[in-house]
Design a protein around this motif. Structure first.
Motif, PDB file in Angstrom:
ATOM      1  N   CYS B  13       0.830  -1.296  -0.073  1.00 35.62           N
ATOM      2  CA  CYS B  13       0.011  -0.132  -0.155  1.00 35.62           C
ATOM      3  C   CYS B  13       0.975   1.123  -0.092  1.00 35.62           C
ATOM      4  O   CYS B  13       0.719   2.257  -0.568  1.00 35.62           O
ATOM      5  CB  CYS B  13      -0.865  -0.011   1.149  1.00 35.62           C
ATOM      6  SG  CYS B  13      -2.038  -1.244   1.109  1.00 35.62           S
ATOM      7  N   ASP B  17       1.194   4.599  -3.062  1.00 32.64           N
ATOM      8  CA  ASP B  17       0.664   5.651  -2.595  1.00 32.64           C
ATOM      9  C   ASP B  17      -0.740   5.928  -1.986  1.00 32.64           C
ATOM     10  O   ASP B  17      -1.615   6.658  -2.276  1.00 32.64           O
ATOM     11  CB  ASP B  17       0.601   6.666  -3.792  1.00 32.64           C
ATOM     12  CG  ASP B  17       1.975   7.162  -4.095  1.00 32.64           C
ATOM     13  OD1 ASP B  17       2.841   7.147  -3.174  1.00 32.64           O
ATOM     14  OD2 ASP B  17       2.347   7.450  -5.107  1.00 32.64           O
ATOM     15  N   VAL B  18      -1.129   4.622  -1.540  1.00 30.34           N
ATOM     16  CA  VAL B  18      -2.525   4.640  -1.031  1.00 30.34           C
ATOM     17  C   VAL B  18      -2.517   5.511   0.248  1.00 30.34           C
ATOM     18  O   VAL B  18      -3.606   6.140   0.839  1.00 30.34           O
ATOM     19  CB  VAL B  18      -2.928   3.300  -0.471  1.00 30.34           C
ATOM     20  CG1 VAL B  18      -3.936   3.077   0.518  1.00 30.34           C
ATOM     21  CG2 VAL B  18      -3.022   2.398  -1.963  1.00 30.34           C
ATOM     22  N   PHE B  19      -1.295   5.819   1.023  1.00 32.11           N
ATOM     23  CA  PHE B  19      -1.377   6.814   2.150  1.00 32.11           C
ATOM     24  C   PHE B  19      -0.996   7.933   1.643  1.00 32.11           C
ATOM     25  O   PHE B  19      -0.015   8.187   0.995  1.00 32.11           O
ATOM     26  CB  PHE B  19      -0.531   5.936   3.002  1.00 32.11           C
ATOM     27  CG  PHE B  19      -0.828   4.781   3.721  1.00 32.11           C
ATOM     28  CD1 PHE B  19      -2.226   4.756   4.636  1.00 32.11           C
ATOM     29  CD2 PHE B  19      -0.318   3.613   3.526  1.00 32.11           C
ATOM     30  CE1 PHE B  19      -2.587   3.284   5.105  1.00 32.11           C
ATOM     31  CE2 PHE B  19      -0.866   2.302   4.173  1.00 32.11           C
ATOM     32  CZ  PHE B  19      -1.943   2.411   4.804  1.00 32.11           C
ATOM     33  N   GLU B  20      -1.724   8.927   2.526  1.00 31.98           N
ATOM     34  CA  GLU B  20      -1.024  10.270   2.266  1.00 31.98           C
ATOM     35  C   GLU B  20      -0.907  10.811   3.767  1.00 31.98           C
ATOM     36  O   GLU B  20      -1.941  10.872   4.638  1.00 31.98           O
ATOM     37  CB  GLU B  20      -2.132  11.394   1.613  1.00 31.98           C
ATOM     38  CG  GLU B  20      -1.501  12.566   1.324  1.00 31.98           C
ATOM     39  CD  GLU B  20      -2.617  13.448   0.640  1.00 31.98           C
ATOM     40  OE1 GLU B  20      -2.086  13.742  -0.776  1.00 31.98           O
ATOM     41  OE2 GLU B  20      -3.729  13.748   0.574  1.00 31.98           O
ATOM     42  N   LEU B  21       0.297  11.438   3.801  1.00 32.06           N
ATOM     43  CA  LEU B  21       0.728  11.742   5.372  1.00 32.06           C
ATOM     44  C   LEU B  21       0.184  13.146   5.646  1.00 32.06           C
ATOM     45  O   LEU B  21      -0.034  13.632   6.605  1.00 32.06           O
ATOM     46  CB  LEU B  21       2.304  11.752   5.343  1.00 32.06           C
ATOM     47  CG  LEU B  21       2.728  10.230   5.419  1.00 32.06           C
ATOM     48  CD1 LEU B  21       4.237  10.329   5.767  1.00 32.06           C
ATOM     49  CD2 LEU B  21       1.913   9.325   6.085  1.00 32.06           C
ATOM     50  N   HIS B  22       0.252  13.979   4.495  1.00 27.97           N
ATOM     51  CA  HIS B  22      -0.242  15.242   4.672  1.00 27.97           C
ATOM     52  C   HIS B  22      -0.401  15.883   3.165  1.00 27.97           C
ATOM     53  O   HIS B  22       0.500  15.589   2.160  1.00 27.97           O
ATOM     54  CB  HIS B  22       0.905  16.389   5.307  1.00 27.97           C
ATOM     55  CG  HIS B  22       0.441  17.741   5.724  1.00 27.97           C
ATOM     56  ND1 HIS B  22       0.294  18.552   4.587  1.00 27.97           N
ATOM     57  CD2 HIS B  22      -0.233  18.245   6.796  1.00 27.97           C
ATOM     58  CE1 HIS B  22      -0.164  19.621   5.083  1.00 27.97           C
ATOM     59  NE2 HIS B  22      -0.506  19.379   6.476  1.00 27.97           N
ATOM     60  N   PRO B  23      -1.341  16.723   2.665  1.00 31.50           N
ATOM     61  CA  PRO B  23      -1.725  17.232   1.466  1.00 31.50           C
ATOM     62  C   PRO B  23      -0.211  17.672   0.848  1.00 31.50           C
ATOM     63  O   PRO B  23      -0.159  17.872  -0.341  1.00 31.50           O
ATOM     64  CB  PRO B  23      -2.734  18.404   1.689  1.00 31.50           C
ATOM     65  CG  PRO B  23      -3.054  18.031   2.968  1.00 31.50           C
ATOM     66  CD  PRO B  23      -2.376  17.361   3.719  1.00 31.50           C
ATOM     67  N   TYR B  24       0.501  18.416   1.527  1.00 28.91           N
ATOM     68  CA  TYR B  24       1.856  18.864   0.984  1.00 28.91           C
ATOM     69  C   TYR B  24       3.278  18.313   1.234  1.00 28.91           C
ATOM     70  O   TYR B  24       4.070  18.575   1.339  1.00 28.91           O
ATOM     71  CB  TYR B  24       1.958  20.446   1.597  1.00 28.91           C
ATOM     72  CG  TYR B  24       0.944  21.399   1.197  1.00 28.91           C
ATOM     73  CD1 TYR B  24       0.752  21.810  -0.221  1.00 28.91           C
ATOM     74  CD2 TYR B  24       0.063  22.137   2.042  1.00 28.91           C
ATOM     75  CE1 TYR B  24      -0.196  22.450  -0.487  1.00 28.91           C
ATOM     76  CE2 TYR B  24      -0.918  22.909   1.562  1.00 28.91           C
ATOM     77  CZ  TYR B  24      -1.001  23.226   0.401  1.00 28.91           C
ATOM     78  OH  TYR B  24      -1.955  23.854  -0.179  1.00 28.91           O
ATOM     79  N   GLU B  25       2.925  16.822   1.557  1.00 31.14           N
ATOM     80  CA  GLU B  25       4.084  16.096   1.869  1.00 31.14           C
ATOM     81  C   GLU B  25       4.957  16.237   0.678  1.00 31.14           C
ATOM     82  O   GLU B  25       4.553  16.127  -0.602  1.00 31.14           O
ATOM     83  CB  GLU B  25       3.492  14.624   1.930  1.00 31.14           C
ATOM     84  CG  GLU B  25       2.997  13.922   1.012  1.00 31.14           C
ATOM     85  CD  GLU B  25       2.387  12.574   1.378  1.00 31.14           C
ATOM     86  OE1 GLU B  25       2.456  12.227   2.524  1.00 31.14           O
ATOM     87  OE2 GLU B  25       1.932  11.963   0.188  1.00 31.14           O
ATOM     88  N   ILE B  26       6.268  15.879   0.786  1.00 31.77           N
ATOM     89  CA  ILE B  26       7.265  16.224  -0.385  1.00 31.77           C
ATOM     90  C   ILE B  26       8.108  14.906  -0.477  1.00 31.77           C
ATOM     91  O   ILE B  26       9.004  14.690   0.436  1.00 31.77           O
ATOM     92  CB  ILE B  26       8.412  17.412  -0.076  1.00 31.77           C
ATOM     93  CG1 ILE B  26       7.537  18.851   0.162  1.00 31.77           C
ATOM     94  CG2 ILE B  26       9.189  17.416  -1.359  1.00 31.77           C
ATOM     95  CD1 ILE B  26       8.236  19.741   1.027  1.00 31.77           C
ATOM     96  N   ARG B  27       7.230  13.871  -1.041  1.00 28.41           N
ATOM     97  CA  ARG B  27       8.015  12.325  -0.858  1.00 28.41           C
ATOM     98  C   ARG B  27       7.847  11.588  -1.972  1.00 28.41           C
ATOM     99  O   ARG B  27       6.733  11.785  -2.682  1.00 28.41           O
ATOM    100  CB  ARG B  27       7.761  11.672   0.258  1.00 28.41           C
ATOM    101  CG  ARG B  27       6.220  11.292   0.466  1.00 28.41           C
ATOM    102  CD  ARG B  27       6.019  10.615   1.697  1.00 28.41           C
ATOM    103  NE  ARG B  27       4.713  10.010   1.565  1.00 28.41           N
ATOM    104  CZ  ARG B  27       4.270   9.033   1.562  1.00 28.41           C
ATOM    105  NH1 ARG B  27       5.117   7.996   1.614  1.00 28.41           N
ATOM    106  NH2 ARG B  27       2.961   8.635   1.369  1.00 28.41           N
ATOM    107  N   SER B  91      -1.174  21.024  -4.142  1.00 24.34           N
ATOM    108  CA  SER B  91      -1.074  19.774  -3.280  1.00 24.34           C
ATOM    109  C   SER B  91      -0.225  18.691  -4.117  1.00 24.34           C
ATOM    110  O   SER B  91       0.034  18.684  -5.325  1.00 24.34           O
ATOM    111  CB  SER B  91      -2.705  19.266  -3.028  1.00 24.34           C
ATOM    112  OG  SER B  91      -2.969  18.587  -4.381  1.00 24.34           O
ATOM    113  N   GLN B  93      -0.624  15.501  -4.532  1.00 23.53           N
ATOM    114  CA  GLN B  93      -1.148  14.670  -5.475  1.00 23.53           C
ATOM    115  C   GLN B  93      -1.595  15.126  -6.638  1.00 23.53           C
ATOM    116  O   GLN B  93      -1.336  14.782  -7.869  1.00 23.53           O
ATOM    117  CB  GLN B  93      -2.662  14.394  -4.798  1.00 23.53           C
ATOM    118  CG  GLN B  93      -3.449  13.249  -5.622  1.00 23.53           C
ATOM    119  CD  GLN B  93      -2.395  11.915  -5.846  1.00 23.53           C
ATOM    120  OE1 GLN B  93      -2.556  11.235  -4.913  1.00 23.53           O
ATOM    121  NE2 GLN B  93      -2.054  11.804  -7.127  1.00 23.53           N
ATOM    122  N   LYS B 121       3.474  24.261   0.520  1.00 24.16           N
ATOM    123  CA  LYS B 121       4.733  23.912   0.340  1.00 24.16           C
ATOM    124  C   LYS B 121       4.818  23.580  -1.189  1.00 24.16           C
ATOM    125  O   LYS B 121       5.722  22.880  -1.491  1.00 24.16           O
ATOM    126  CB  LYS B 121       5.018  22.608   1.074  1.00 24.16           C
ATOM    127  CG  LYS B 121       5.002  22.540   2.522  1.00 24.16           C
ATOM    128  CD  LYS B 121       6.399  23.125   2.944  1.00 24.16           C
ATOM    129  CE  LYS B 121       6.550  23.307   4.617  1.00 24.16           C
ATOM    130  NZ  LYS B 121       7.209  24.273   5.080  1.00 24.16           N
TER     131      LYS B 121
END
Lengths: 197, 258
Positions: B13, B17-27, B91, B93, B121
C-alpha cells in the motif's frame, strides 16, 4: 515555525496531562467534557501519526474526536503539525460473541495545519477572493468501518481497529472535474485504533 | 506465518501511494521532470527548422490536458512548454498527476511555475517534481529561458522575476538563433511587479527576444512591445494551444484547437 512547534507541544502536553483522567474506568454520570475514548491514527492527510481524545453520543452512534497530528521531515519532506476535528456517524452496530462491528461509517473532518506557509485568512498581498480555499484548513469527507472487542488482558474495556477512506477537498474538486485522471485517487487510506475507557 | 500478511499488504500500500501523510508532503513520485525532458530533447538534434508547442494553465482541467497532450503527438513538435498553474491547490497529489502526465507525453514536456503552484509547500514540491524554477537551454540553434514571474506570491520583493539572472541567460545566446522566454504572469498584469514591467520589456527588447510566452489570464492574446512579440496561451479547458514553427529567420506562432 517555532511558534507552530510551541502550539503543537502545548496541545500535546495538554493531552498527556489529561491522560490519568481518561485512563480511569468511565464512571456513570461523568461530566460531558471527560473523553470516553482515545484514537491513534496512521496517515489520512493529517500527519503520519495523529492521536487525541474523543466523545461518543447517542449510544455511540455519533463520535467526535480532536486529533493532534505530526509528520516528520525525514518521512514527509517537511515537518507538519496539524489539529483535526473529526465527526463521524456509525448508523449500524453488529455484535457477534465478544466482537462488535461498525461496518459503515460516514464522517467529515477539518484539519488545521500550523505554520507560516499556510493561510486561514488571505494575506494582505491578495485582493479578497483571490484564492477561494484556505491552505491552512483542509476539509475532508470520510468513509470507513471498524471492528473491536474487549481486551481484558491489557485492561482495555474495548479496543477497535478502523479504516477510513479520506477524500480531501482538492481530491473531491479534481475528481468532479477530471474523473478519468483522478479515478480511485479520490481517496487515500487511513488506519487507526480506538480505545474506550 | 499469517501475521506477515498484513505487513506485506501495508508495504504494498505504501508503495502504491494509498497513504497520504499530509496534503503538502514532499516524498516519492516523479522527480526532476524538466531535466529529464531536456535529456530526451538533447537526443533529438534539430537543424534550423523545428516546431514546439506552448500549453496554457491546467488548474482544475487535467482531463483536458490529457487530450491536449494526445493531440500534440500528431503535430510533429520537438517539445512542449506548459505555462504554469499545473495545479489548483499546489497539493502533492496534483503535482503527481500532472508530472506523470507530462512525463508520459510523446514529446519532451517542460513546465514553468505558476502562482497556484506556490501555495503551502508548493515551491518545494515544484523543486522536487520539476527542478529549478529558472531554466535555460538551447535547441535548434535557438535559446529558451523559463523563469518565475509570480511576483505577488512573494509579496513583490523586487527580484521576482530575477532580471539579473535573465540578463545573463539572454547574454549567452548563440549567434544567429532566436530567443524565446516563458513565464506564467505576463508583464503589465497586476500580479506582476509593476516596478519591473518596464525593465523586463526593455531587457527583452535589448537582447532581441523573438517571442515572450505567458499564461495566467486564461485567454489568448498577443501584442508587440518595443519590437518583441508577447503571446498569452488560452487555459487548457478552451481546448487550444500555441504551435510555434521556426524556419531560419521566420517564426510563426499559430493558435491550434483540439
Amino acid at each position: 515555525m517555532a511558534r507552530s512547534w510551541l502550539v503543537g507541544g502545548l496541545l500535546a502536553s495538554m493531552l498527556l496531562a489529561a491522560h490519568p483522567v481518561r485512563a480511569a474506568p468511565r464512571e456513570a454520570g461523568a461530566p460531558w467534557y471527560v473523553p470516553d475514548h482515545a484514537a491513534l491514527q496512521f496517515a489520512g492527510s493529517i500527519g503520519m501519526l495523529a492521536a487525541g481524545p474523543g466523545w461518543a453520543f447517542l449510544d455511540e452512534q455519533l463520535e467526535l474526536e480532536v486529533l493532534v497530528g505530526w509528520a516528520p521531515r525525514a518521512v514527509a519532506g517537511a515537518d507538519f503539525v496539524t489539529l483535526t476535528l473529526k465527526g463521524q456517524w456509525h448508523p449500524f452496530h453488529v455484535t457477534h460473541r465478544e466482537w462488535s462491528f461498525r461496518p459503515f461509517t460516514v464522517g467529515a473532518a477539518f484539519s488545521y495545519t500550523f505554520g507560516d506557509d499556510y493561510f486561514l485568512t488571505l494575506p494582505d498581498r491578495y485582493v479578497s477572493g483571490y484564492y477561494w480555499f484556505k491552505t491552512a484548513l483542509r476539509p475532508a469527507l470520510l468513509l470507513g468501518g471498524s471492528a473491536g472487542r474487549p481486551v481484558p488482558s491489557l485492561g482495555l474495556r474495548h479496543l477497535e481497529g478502523y479504516y477510513e477512506l479520506v477524500a480531501t477537498d482538492y481530491r473531491i474538486v479534481q475528481f468532479l472535474q477530471n474523473p478519468s485522471t483522478v479515478k480511485t485517487g479520490l481517496f487515500t487510506l487511513a488506519l487507526g485504533a480506538r480505545v474506550r475507557f | 506465518m499469517r501475521s506477515w500478511v498484513p505487513c506485506l499488504l501495508l508495504l504494498l500500500c505504501v508503495s502504491c501511494d494509498v497513504f497520504e501523510l499530509h496534503p503538502y508532503e514532499i516524498r516519492g513520485g516523479v522527480r526532476d521532470t524538466n531535466a529529464r525532458a531536456l535529456e530526451r530533447l538533447q537526443r533529438n538534434v534539430s537543424g534550423g527548422s523545428f516546431r514546439f508547442a506552448v500549453l496554457g494553465d491546467i488548474g482544475v482541467y487535467q482531463d483536458d490536458s490529457v487530450d491536449a497532450v494526445k493531440d500534440l503527438a500528431r503535430r510533429d513538435v520537438d517539445f512542449v512548454v506548459q505555462m504554469g498553474d499545473l495545479t489548483e491547490f499546489s497539493s502533492a497529489q496534483e503535482y503527481d498527476w500532472v508530472a506523470g502526465l507530462l512525463e508520459d507525453a510523446s514529446v519532451p514536456a517542460l513546465a514553468v511555475i505558476g502562482n497556484h503552484d506556490l501555495l503551502g509547500k508548493g515551491r518545494e514540491l515544484y523543486l522536487h517534481r520539476f527542478g529549478p524554477t529558472f531554466l535555460a537551454f538551447e535547441h535548434g540553434g535557438s535559446r529558451f529561458v523559463l523563469f518565475d514571474s509570480n511576483s505577488r506570491e512573494y509579496g513583490f520583493p523586487g527580484n521576482v522575476p530575477d532580471l539579473e539572472q535573465l540578463r545573463s541567460a539572454l547574454g549567452e545566446a548563440p549567434g544567429g538563433g532566436h530567443l524565446f522566454t516563458f513565464s506564467h504572469v505576463p508583464p503589465g498584469h497586476p500580479d506582476f511587479d509593476g516596478s519591473l514591467t518596464e525593465p523586463l520589456e526593455q531587457l527583452q527588447a535589448e537582447h532581441g527576444v523573438t517571442v515572450s510566452f505567458h499564461g495566467h489570464t486564461h485567454r489568448f492574446s498577443t501584442d508587440a512591445r518595443r519590437g518583441v512579440r508577447y503571446f498569452i496561451a488560452d487555459s487548457i479547458e478552451l481546448h487550444s494551444y500555441l504551435l510555434v514553427t521556426v524556419e531560419g529567420e521566420s517564426v510563426a506562432v499559430e493558435q491550434v484547437f483540439f
